[in-house]
Design a protein around this motif. Structure first.
Motif, mmCIF file in Angstrom:
data_model
loop_
_atom_site.group_PDB
_atom_site.id
_atom_site.type_symbol
_atom_site.label_atom_id
_atom_site.label_comp_id
_atom_site.label_asym_id
_atom_site.label_seq_id
_atom_site.Cartn_x
_atom_site.Cartn_y
_atom_site.Cartn_z
ATOM 1 N N VAL A 80 -51.757 -50.203 35.232
ATOM 2 C CA VAL A 80 -51.020 -48.993 34.847
ATOM 3 C C VAL A 80 -50.643 -49.068 33.371
ATOM 4 O O VAL A 80 -50.794 -48.095 32.616
ATOM 5 C CB VAL A 80 -49.766 -48.819 35.724
ATOM 6 C CG1 VAL A 80 -48.882 -47.682 35.191
ATOM 7 C CG2 VAL A 80 -50.153 -48.540 37.172
ATOM 8 N N LEU A 81 -50.179 -50.234 32.952
ATOM 9 C CA LEU A 81 -49.820 -50.418 31.540
ATOM 10 C C LEU A 81 -51.042 -50.289 30.638
ATOM 11 O O LEU A 81 -50.973 -49.682 29.556
ATOM 12 C CB LEU A 81 -49.167 -51.788 31.350
ATOM 13 C CG LEU A 81 -47.742 -51.937 31.899
ATOM 14 C CD1 LEU A 81 -47.374 -53.390 32.059
ATOM 15 C CD2 LEU A 81 -46.752 -51.230 30.975
ATOM 16 N N PHE A 82 -52.148 -50.854 31.070
ATOM 17 C CA PHE A 82 -53.367 -50.764 30.260
ATOM 18 C C PHE A 82 -53.815 -49.308 30.127
ATOM 19 O O PHE A 82 -54.195 -48.864 29.030
ATOM 20 C CB PHE A 82 -54.483 -51.597 30.888
ATOM 21 C CG PHE A 82 -55.809 -51.416 30.197
ATOM 22 C CD1 PHE A 82 -56.057 -52.008 28.965
ATOM 23 C CD2 PHE A 82 -56.799 -50.623 30.759
ATOM 24 C CE1 PHE A 82 -57.274 -51.823 28.316
ATOM 25 C CE2 PHE A 82 -58.017 -50.431 30.124
ATOM 26 C CZ PHE A 82 -58.255 -51.038 28.896
ATOM 27 N N GLU A 83 -53.805 -48.561 31.233
ATOM 28 C CA GLU A 83 -54.219 -47.164 31.189
ATOM 29 C C GLU A 83 -53.327 -46.356 30.235
ATOM 30 O O GLU A 83 -53.822 -45.570 29.419
ATOM 31 C CB GLU A 83 -54.167 -46.559 32.595
ATOM 32 C CG GLU A 83 -54.671 -45.123 32.658
ATOM 33 C CD GLU A 83 -54.569 -44.521 34.049
ATOM 34 O OE1 GLU A 83 -55.044 -43.376 34.231
ATOM 35 O OE2 GLU A 83 -53.992 -45.171 34.952
ATOM 36 N N ALA A 84 -52.015 -46.578 30.340
ATOM 37 C CA ALA A 84 -51.086 -45.864 29.460
ATOM 38 C C ALA A 84 -51.336 -46.230 27.998
ATOM 39 O O ALA A 84 -51.328 -45.364 27.109
ATOM 40 C CB ALA A 84 -49.649 -46.192 29.847
ATOM 41 N N GLY A 85 -51.578 -47.522 27.730
ATOM 42 C CA GLY A 85 -51.846 -47.961 26.369
ATOM 43 C C GLY A 85 -53.139 -47.375 25.822
ATOM 44 O O GLY A 85 -53.219 -46.984 24.649
ATOM 45 N N TRP A 86 -54.158 -47.273 26.668
ATOM 46 C CA TRP A 86 -55.438 -46.720 26.238
ATOM 47 C C TRP A 86 -55.304 -45.258 25.844
ATOM 48 O O TRP A 86 -55.872 -44.820 24.834
ATOM 49 C CB TRP A 86 -56.461 -46.905 27.351
ATOM 50 C CG TRP A 86 -57.815 -46.331 27.053
ATOM 51 C CD1 TRP A 86 -58.432 -45.301 27.681
ATOM 52 C CD2 TRP A 86 -58.711 -46.740 26.012
ATOM 53 N NE1 TRP A 86 -59.656 -45.044 27.115
ATOM 54 C CE2 TRP A 86 -59.858 -45.923 26.083
ATOM 55 C CE3 TRP A 86 -58.662 -47.730 25.027
ATOM 56 C CZ2 TRP A 86 -60.931 -46.046 25.219
ATOM 57 C CZ3 TRP A 86 -59.746 -47.860 24.167
ATOM 58 C CH2 TRP A 86 -60.860 -47.029 24.259
ATOM 59 N N TYR A 87 -54.528 -44.484 26.619
ATOM 60 C CA TYR A 87 -54.324 -43.075 26.272
ATOM 61 C C TYR A 87 -53.579 -42.945 24.947
ATOM 62 O O TYR A 87 -53.879 -42.056 24.136
ATOM 63 C CB TYR A 87 -53.546 -42.360 27.382
ATOM 64 C CG TYR A 87 -54.308 -42.236 28.685
ATOM 65 C CD1 TYR A 87 -55.687 -42.074 28.692
ATOM 66 C CD2 TYR A 87 -53.649 -42.289 29.910
ATOM 67 C CE1 TYR A 87 -56.393 -41.973 29.873
ATOM 68 C CE2 TYR A 87 -54.342 -42.182 31.101
ATOM 69 C CZ TYR A 87 -55.717 -42.028 31.078
ATOM 70 O OH TYR A 87 -56.408 -41.915 32.251
#
Length: 722
Positions: A555-562
């Motif tokens: 979840v953190l990675f996805e948010a960071g990627w956006y």
């Protein structure tokens, strides 16, 4: 010439002829005696043959010994090695040669005796070899019962005889499923045999009247189209297993030189209950339909067969097979949790092994259960055992291929796939997987031809169109891919795998409005917000996700990627580095993108931690090299190569690899804003590549919109799926 003369002189000096002639006389005398004694004493007819062959086998031995020994009036003596009378005893080399001659002669004699014995036994049964052949297909037996209601019995006999023949060494037996499919297409047996590339075909008809079975058999030569043998057999239904083994044995004896006696082929997994057998065959009929509903019905019928005969090993294996197919995962039949399916299947297999420990099908299903339990070594051993028991069990090769491929053992996996395709070329599974492998290796025309064949053979199956969609996307033709995926989705709107891949291509072109009616699951919400430009709402949603799942690294990675793509890059880097601490080592290197390790390497470089970044990059380079060894043509690997080159400061290589990736079909819109490529932003060639990618995406988007406008009325909505 002088050498030959010397040889004959030495032959004369050693008196070889003088030693051999008495042996020839003794042989002649013994054969005369045997020819009289054998019929006089009513000895087996092959007694004379055995004696004759034994005497002839000893002739080369006698010939060799006569070179070194003389037969004299005082006995057997060593022949002098020269004219001076020098006696040299035989050493270990001479005796080794003698043993070799004896073994070779005995082997040839035994082989000849076996051939004579086979012919004699065949003659006693009125059987003769009609064609020496190493391949056969048993095609669908026709139901000629008065009520025409015995299709399950006719197809069951086809399967059972195929299974029995498949256990024979040196005989390639096409899978019964392929023959049944082609039979239902209306092809004649000869055409089916040629399509399956076998030399002979066994066909016929089944007629059931009450408890009586009448089976008419016909063995055909696929090369010339001739009938090689016909026979009509009649038994009671309770003797059906003996009938099946009789047919299989007769066929092998007709096609091969060796003779199989009545104990050579047997089916120990059968039942004494006619009702249980009929229930089992009805279950197999449902199983062959390969739909969720049909597999569920097959499970019930197999359970009923076991209730009628708890000792029916074959029914226990079939029940375990249904549990495997009904497990969740990539299978389109998944309704059971994988661990529950594995437990139920294991229980059924234990009962089957207790009753019959050497069933190839049981070991194949056991291998699949071991895979569910993540015991790959045991799974591979089980598949190998299944193949050793039945070298023609196509599904064992297919499952073995899938396991080996998952382990990265590409060459071995391809051999298993090729074997499966050879045995069962007219099956959805083999056609799809073999075509997919062709596409992965860049053989797109061959892959497309095989997917088209799948559509032709199975017009109601979505997987031919799905395969064409994959090939089109791999070639960068996203609009064409959408067209194929749309057809696959219309054929199977409830299939989640097809739906997600269809939506993936639609979203790759940024077609939010076209995707929205189908993208109803929460999983798609963030992507829809991103593509529609609702960035603020997207970040709010991701903040809520992080608050609800603070320990979820993905979840953190996805948010960071956006954030990196369309938001605050510093915040994105911090989110990625936080995710790094929550993801395990194995999760960091997910191929084919080697993500999130690549993104983390870039983030670490931005924070000055070049040492850790380099470790991530080196690991990704190794995984990229391993993937390339599989000869896979994949623009995702080309793009990974470009990203790693950019991170390593090899800008020219990065630009070349990026250009190659786009030429090979790379069409991901986000690569235009990829932060990993930041170092290339000011390069003119990079701008040209970006413009080229944007132009290709725009053209495909235009074609896709035209397609959607033409097919709006055909496309099922989420409500229609329910």
């Amino acid at each position: 010439m002088s050498g030959l003369k010397s040889f004959f002189l030495e032959l004369k000096r050693r008196k070889v002829i003088n030693t051999v002639l008495p042996y020839v006389g003794i042989v002649w005398l013994l054969l005369q005696v045997v020819s009289v004694v054998v019929p006089l004493l009513s000895l087996p007819p092959l007694t004379g043959t055995f004696v004759a062959i034994s005497l002839f086998v000893l002739f080369p031995v006698m010939l060799y010994l006569s070179w070194y020994y003389d037969l004299t009036s005082t006995g057997i003596v060593l022949t002098p090695a020269d004219d001076q009378g020098t006696i040299k005893p035989l050493n270990w080399k001479h005796w080794t040669i003698l043993c070799g001659i004896f073994v070779l002669s005995a082997s040839m004699g035994l082989s000849y005796f076996q051939q004579v014995r086979s012919n004699s036994l065949k003659a006693q049964e009125g059987i003769s070899t009609v064609k020496v052949a190493d391949s056969i297909a048993v095609v669908g037996f026709r139901d000629q019962s008065p009520e025409q209601d015995q299709h399950y019995l006719a197809e069951g006999l086809t399967e059972e005889i195929t299974s029995l023949l498949g256990k024979m060494p040196n005989l390639t037996v096409a899978a019964s499923g392929s023959g049944l499919v082609l039979s239902k297409q209306g092809l004649d047996p000869i055409a089916i045999g040629r399509r399956l590339e076998v030399k002979t075909v066994l066909t016929g008809s089944v007629r059931r009247t009450g408890d009586q079975l009448k089976v008419r058999l016909e063995l055909l030569d696929t090369d010339k189209g001739h009938t090689l043998w016909t026979e009509t057999l009649q038994r009671s239904l309770s003797d059906v297993f003996a009938l099946e083994t009789q047919i299989a044995r007769a066929v092998v004896n007709l096609l091969q030189d060796n003779y199989l006696d009545q104990t050579a082929i047997s089916n120990h997994a059968n039942t004494q209950s006619v009702d249980a057998y009929v229930m089992y065959l009805k279950g197999r009929e449902q199983y062959r339909l390969q739909t969720t509903e049909a597999i569920k019905e097959a499970r019930k019928l197999f359970e009923q067969a076991i209730a009628l005969d708890p000792e029916y090993a074959q029914a226990h294996v079939a029940l375990a097979d249904t549990f495997v197919l009904l497990s969740e995962g990539k299978s389109e039949f998944g309704v059971l949790k994988a661990d529950i399916a594995a437990q139920l299947a294991s229980q059924s297999l234990a009962k089957a092994f207790l009753r019959e420990p050497n069933m190839a099908e049981a070991f194949a299903v056991q291998g699949k259960v071991f895979e569910f339990e993540q015991q790959d070594d045991k799974a591979l051993a089980a598949y190998d055992k299944a193949i050793s028991l039945n070298p023609n069990l196509a599904i064992a090769y297919m499952w073995r291929y899938q396991l080996l491929k998952r382990q990265g053992r590409y060459d071995e996996s391809l051999l298993s796939l090729e074997h499966s395709y050879k045995l069962d070329p007219v099956s959805v599974t083999t056609l799809y997987n073999s075509a997919l492998e062709l596409s992965l290796r860049g053989e797109f025309q061959h892959a497309e031809a095989r997917f088209q064949q799948l559509i032709s053979d199975f017009p109601k199956s979505p997987w031919g169109y799905a395969g064409l969609g994959i090939v089109a996307a791999a070639r960068g033709k996203l609009a064409l891919s959408i067209n194929y995926w749309q057809q696959a989705y219309l054929l199977s709107p409830q299939n989640q795998s097809i739906k997600s891949q269809y939506l993936g291509v639609v979203l790759a072109l940024g077609l939010v409005e076209q995707a929205r009616p189908l993208a109803t699951e929460p999983f798609y919400e963030a992507t829809l917000l991103l593509l529609s430009g609702a960035y603020q709402e997207l970040f709010q949603k991701m903040a809520l996700q992080i608050a609800a799942n603070p320990d979820d690294g993905w979840v953190l990675f996805e948010a960071g990627w956006y954030q990196l793509l369309v938001g605050d890059k510093n915040q994105g880097i911090e989110l990625l580095l936080t995710a790094q601490r929550l993801l395990n080592h194995q999760e960091l290197y997910m191929m084919p993108f080697c993500s999130p390790a690549v993104e983390l390497a870039w983030a670490l470089q931005q924070r000055g931690d070049t040492g850790t970044a380099t470790k991530y990059m080196q690991k990704c380079q190794q995984q990229l090299a391993d993937s390339r060894q599989g000869h896979i043509v994949d623009w995702r690997l080309d793009y990974l190569d470009a990203r790693l080159a950019a991170l390593s400061g090899q800008h020219e290589k990065a630009l070349n690899q990026l250009d190659i990736a786009i030429q090979n079909g790379w069409r991901e819109w986000w690569s235009i804003d990829d932060p990993v490529m930041t170092a290339l932003k000011n390069n003119d060639k990079f701008h040209q590549i970006q413009q080229n990618l944007s132009m290709l995406l725009a053209e495909d988007k235009k074609q896709a919109l035209r397609l959607f406008s033409e097919t709006t009325t055909q496309q099922p909505t989420a409500k229609q799926q329910q």
